[in-house]
Design a protein around this motif. Sequence first.
Motif, PDB file in Angstrom:
ATOM      1  N   SER A 122       0.673  -1.268  -0.159  1.00  0.00           N
ATOM      2  CA  SER A 122       0.761  -0.082  -0.012  1.00  0.00           C
ATOM      3  C   SER A 122       0.466   1.155  -0.153  1.00  0.00           C
ATOM      4  CB  SER A 122      -0.652  -0.220   1.219  1.00  0.00           C
ATOM      5  OG  SER A 122      -1.077  -0.860   0.917  1.00  0.00           O
ATOM      6  N   ASN A 123       2.057   1.556   0.488  1.00  0.00           N
ATOM      7  CA  ASN A 123       2.962   2.562   1.112  1.00  0.00           C
ATOM      8  C   ASN A 123       3.724   2.929  -0.159  1.00  0.00           C
ATOM      9  OD1 ASN A 123       2.097   3.879   2.980  1.00  0.00           O
ATOM     10  ND2 ASN A 123       2.044   1.815   3.861  1.00  0.00           N
ATOM     11  N   ARG A 124       3.320   3.049  -2.049  1.00  0.00           N
ATOM     12  CA  ARG A 124       4.475   3.128  -2.702  1.00  0.00           C
ATOM     13  C   ARG A 124       5.704   3.083  -2.457  1.00  0.00           C
ATOM     14  NH1 ARG A 124       1.016   1.202  -6.981  1.00  0.00           N
ATOM     15  NH2 ARG A 124      -0.211  -0.602  -5.709  1.00  0.00           N
ATOM     16  N   HIS A 125       5.592   5.287  -1.433  1.00  0.00           N
ATOM     17  CA  HIS A 125       6.893   5.473  -1.658  1.00  0.00           C
ATOM     18  C   HIS A 125       8.099   4.293  -0.430  1.00  0.00           C
ATOM     19  CE1 HIS A 125       4.385   6.061   1.957  1.00  0.00           C
ATOM     20  NE2 HIS A 125       5.373   6.256   2.610  1.00  0.00           N
ATOM     21  N   TRP A 126       7.929   3.511  -0.312  1.00  0.00           N
ATOM     22  CA  TRP A 126       8.462   2.336   0.397  1.00  0.00           C
ATOM     23  C   TRP A 126       9.315   1.638  -0.763  1.00  0.00           C
ATOM     24  CZ3 TRP A 126       5.617  -0.004   5.381  1.00  0.00           C
ATOM     25  CH2 TRP A 126       5.649   0.790   6.154  1.00  0.00           C
ATOM     26  N   TRP A 127       8.886   1.260  -1.977  1.00  0.00           N
ATOM     27  CA  TRP A 127       9.565   0.689  -3.000  1.00  0.00           C
ATOM     28  C   TRP A 127      10.686   1.044  -3.271  1.00  0.00           C
ATOM     29  CZ3 TRP A 127       5.050  -0.787  -6.679  1.00  0.00           C
ATOM     30  CH2 TRP A 127       3.751  -1.563  -5.927  1.00  0.00           C
ATOM     31  N   LEU A 165      10.182  -2.966   7.121  1.00  0.00           N
ATOM     32  CA  LEU A 165       9.505  -3.305   5.776  1.00  0.00           C
ATOM     33  C   LEU A 165       9.607  -1.335   4.666  1.00  0.00           C
ATOM     34  CD1 LEU A 165       5.906  -4.340   7.353  1.00  0.00           C
ATOM     35  CD2 LEU A 165       7.316  -5.953   5.910  1.00  0.00           C
ATOM     36  N   GLU A 166       9.685  -0.897   5.778  1.00  0.00           N
ATOM     37  CA  GLU A 166       9.690   0.678   5.324  1.00  0.00           C
ATOM     38  C   GLU A 166      10.971   0.464   4.741  1.00  0.00           C
ATOM     39  OE1 GLU A 166      10.087   5.263   6.846  1.00  0.00           O
ATOM     40  OE2 GLU A 166       9.562   4.222   8.060  1.00  0.00           O
ATOM     41  N   VAL A 167      12.121   0.361   5.331  1.00  0.00           N
ATOM     42  CA  VAL A 167      13.657   0.644   4.636  1.00  0.00           C
ATOM     43  C   VAL A 167      13.910  -0.808   3.693  1.00  0.00           C
ATOM     44  CG1 VAL A 167      14.920   1.912   7.244  1.00  0.00           C
ATOM     45  CG2 VAL A 167      14.852  -0.734   6.857  1.00  0.00           C
ATOM     46  N   GLY A 168      13.220  -1.604   2.972  1.00  0.00           N
ATOM     47  CA  GLY A 168      13.471  -2.757   2.503  1.00  0.00           C
ATOM     48  C   GLY A 168      13.373  -3.652   2.701  1.00  0.00           C
ATOM     49  N   ILE A 169      13.840  -4.267   3.061  1.00  0.00           N
ATOM     50  CA  ILE A 169      14.186  -5.236   3.902  1.00  0.00           C
ATOM     51  C   ILE A 169      13.015  -6.369   2.930  1.00  0.00           C
ATOM     52  CG2 ILE A 169      14.605  -7.253   5.548  1.00  0.00           C
ATOM     53  CD1 ILE A 169      16.735  -4.420   5.481  1.00  0.00           C
ATOM     54  N   PRO A 170      14.064  -6.917   2.501  1.00  0.00           N
ATOM     55  CA  PRO A 170      12.519  -8.074   1.310  1.00  0.00           C
ATOM     56  C   PRO A 170      12.907  -9.587   2.232  1.00  0.00           C
ATOM     57  CG  PRO A 170      15.320  -7.313   0.200  1.00  0.00           C
ATOM     58  CD  PRO A 170      15.589  -7.152   1.398  1.00  0.00           C
ATOM     59  N   ALA A 171      13.438  -9.540   2.834  1.00  0.00           N
ATOM     60  CA  ALA A 171      13.037 -11.879   3.117  1.00  0.00           C
ATOM     61  C   ALA A 171      13.411 -11.335   4.534  1.00  0.00           C
ATOM     62  CB  ALA A 171      14.310 -12.331   2.846  1.00  0.00           C
ATOM     63  N   ILE A 172      12.014 -11.703   5.520  1.00  0.00           N
ATOM     64  CA  ILE A 172      12.739 -11.441   7.163  1.00  0.00           C
ATOM     65  C   ILE A 172      12.094 -13.103   7.385  1.00  0.00           C
ATOM     66  CG2 ILE A 172      11.174 -10.761   9.668  1.00  0.00           C
ATOM     67  CD1 ILE A 172      10.509  -8.048   7.587  1.00  0.00           C
ATOM     68  N   VAL A 173      12.837 -14.138   8.697  1.00  0.00           N
ATOM     69  CA  VAL A 173      12.558 -14.854   8.608  1.00  0.00           C
ATOM     70  C   VAL A 173      11.871 -14.604  10.199  1.00  0.00           C
ATOM     71  CG1 VAL A 173      13.363 -17.438   9.192  1.00  0.00           C
ATOM     72  CG2 VAL A 173      13.966 -16.170   6.538  1.00  0.00           C
ATOM     73  N   ALA A 174      10.496 -15.324  10.515  1.00  0.00           N
ATOM     74  CA  ALA A 174      10.775 -15.128  11.823  1.00  0.00           C
ATOM     75  C   ALA A 174      10.584 -15.987  12.244  1.00  0.00           C
ATOM     76  CB  ALA A 174       9.417 -14.378  12.193  1.00  0.00           C
ATOM     77  N   LEU A 175      10.078 -16.995  13.229  1.00  0.00           N
ATOM     78  CA  LEU A 175      10.745 -18.142  14.025  1.00  0.00           C
ATOM     79  C   LEU A 175       8.955 -18.104  15.273  1.00  0.00           C
ATOM     80  CD1 LEU A 175      11.417 -20.883  14.572  1.00  0.00           C
ATOM     81  CD2 LEU A 175      12.854 -20.070  16.919  1.00  0.00           C
ATOM     82  N   ARG A 176       7.997 -18.378  15.023  1.00  0.00           N
ATOM     83  CA  ARG A 176       6.707 -18.446  15.687  1.00  0.00           C
ATOM     84  C   ARG A 176       7.259 -19.366  16.673  1.00  0.00           C
ATOM     85  NH1 ARG A 176       4.630 -19.082  10.135  1.00  0.00           N
ATOM     86  NH2 ARG A 176       4.257 -21.906  11.383  1.00  0.00           N
ATOM     87  N   GLY A 177       6.431 -18.781  17.840  1.00  0.00           N
ATOM     88  CA  GLY A 177       5.880 -19.459  19.291  1.00  0.00           C
ATOM     89  C   GLY A 177       6.448 -20.145  20.058  1.00  0.00           C
ATOM     90  N   GLY A 178       6.760 -21.062  21.099  1.00  0.00           N
ATOM     91  CA  GLY A 178       7.908 -21.021  21.955  1.00  0.00           C
ATOM     92  C   GLY A 178       9.056 -21.852  21.652  1.00  0.00           C
TER      93      GLY A 178
END
Length: 501
Positions: free
Chosen positions: A336-341, A412-425
Amino acid sequence: MRGTGAPRTNLFWELAGLIARIPGLGQRAPLRRAADAFTEQIGPLDVEQSGMLQEDLYAVLRRCDDYPNGLRFYLDTLGSNRTNTLAWAEVERLYRRLCPESLLTPAERDELSTLLGARRSDPPLERVALRFLPCLPSAAPGGSPRRDTTAELLDALEDAVVLPDEAHPLLSFVEAVAVHQPTPLEAELRAWNEKVAHRIGGEPRLLARVRALESARLGRPFEPGRLLVEIVAHPAVPDEYHVRGSLLAPGEGPQALLADCRVTSRPALEETVAQLHQRVLDRLGELSAGLTVEFLLPRPLLWLDVDQFAVRPAGSVARPIGADHTVLVRSRDRFSNRHWWPALHRRLAWLESHPNGAFDTPAVRFVPAGRPPEPYDLLRQLRDEETPFCFVLLEPPPYEGDLATDPVYVLLEVGIPAIVALRGGGRRADARPELGKVLAGRLAALPERVRHLRGGAPACNGAPSVTLDLHRHVTLVWDSRDGLEGAEAALGHPRTGGGHP
């Protein structure tokens, strides 16, 4: 193209009868003048006269046809001053049946013949063409081989019937040959198709679909289909979701919405996604190979375990959707925020210039559990940099309702293309080496490696090969050049608040 055998003979006889019945041409004088002009300009018409007008005309027409463009010259001479009559229109109709206009120019045909001559011998052209022709020319049993089977195949393919909303059979044939060839020849054959397609009625979308289908038949999708699922939920009503689903079919772009509804529970959300998945499989058929499933999620839902949503392909067992397909999470906020592209594209440009960039520093940064970075510090460090490309969050920060204090929003704003997040305990101390072991490799192939991880963690000698059940707890937020720019017609803004108050 020109046919042979009895049907063509019948057409010549019918043509002679039409000419003989035209007023003024039933006499010998105009026929003799036309023959004299033909002899002077083209060559001799040495045929025996039987005294029967239609038989003599038939013999002359067959002899004219032995010369290049001879039949056309004779009819033009004979039909002078008669071309606007209904009787002569019937003559022209029969001529077009005898000598249909060639689909390809001589140069195009020669180029294609040369490319086909350089192909691998297996599979034979006749076997490939069986899918497009009711009958194929073949050598008579015990006879000598045909002199030019390729030319005969091209003759037949040029005259093949074109079905509605289908590519011309000749284009489909070339694609079916190309997919079996080494990469350079495959590219040349496809380039030839693209060059002639516009002239013989091959719309780009039809050619793209044929190309995707031929690749899928060999198990290597040329352009995988994409199922786009947009999910939003207003923070004030967290158990009420708005779901929209669209299919980007190979070669066709966004299709009509497959779903646009509200659901009021997590089980109902999973059921809706399962139904969407089955509808896409039914619609794509063979083209479902390599299907990617992309969830467009707002920040509050970014860690939703969409890859674990259960699907039940018809006639098979239930399993997580991420076990069958590459499942990506795309940020609805970034879309939605095209100025981040521009910042995103800058980092993607770095990846393209480092195609072998590995899953390590400086391209990847690990964020330990319990130590979320300060948003302003992140912004200051990353605003003008090309790397890192990927952040690994061993304990992804939850959404607290204030975007201004959210470090993930800054990523997201600075354009990091990949975020790996470890969910849960789990045992977070073991997570970093485990993730490093599983995800090590080229950064560009990260989605594929995550897909293999989600396929399950097989046991080895009774012990789990991967601890922490990583295959159940990894979110991959991903953006790439093929992102969502081409999917705008299928997305847009749902009727909710987009996940924000």
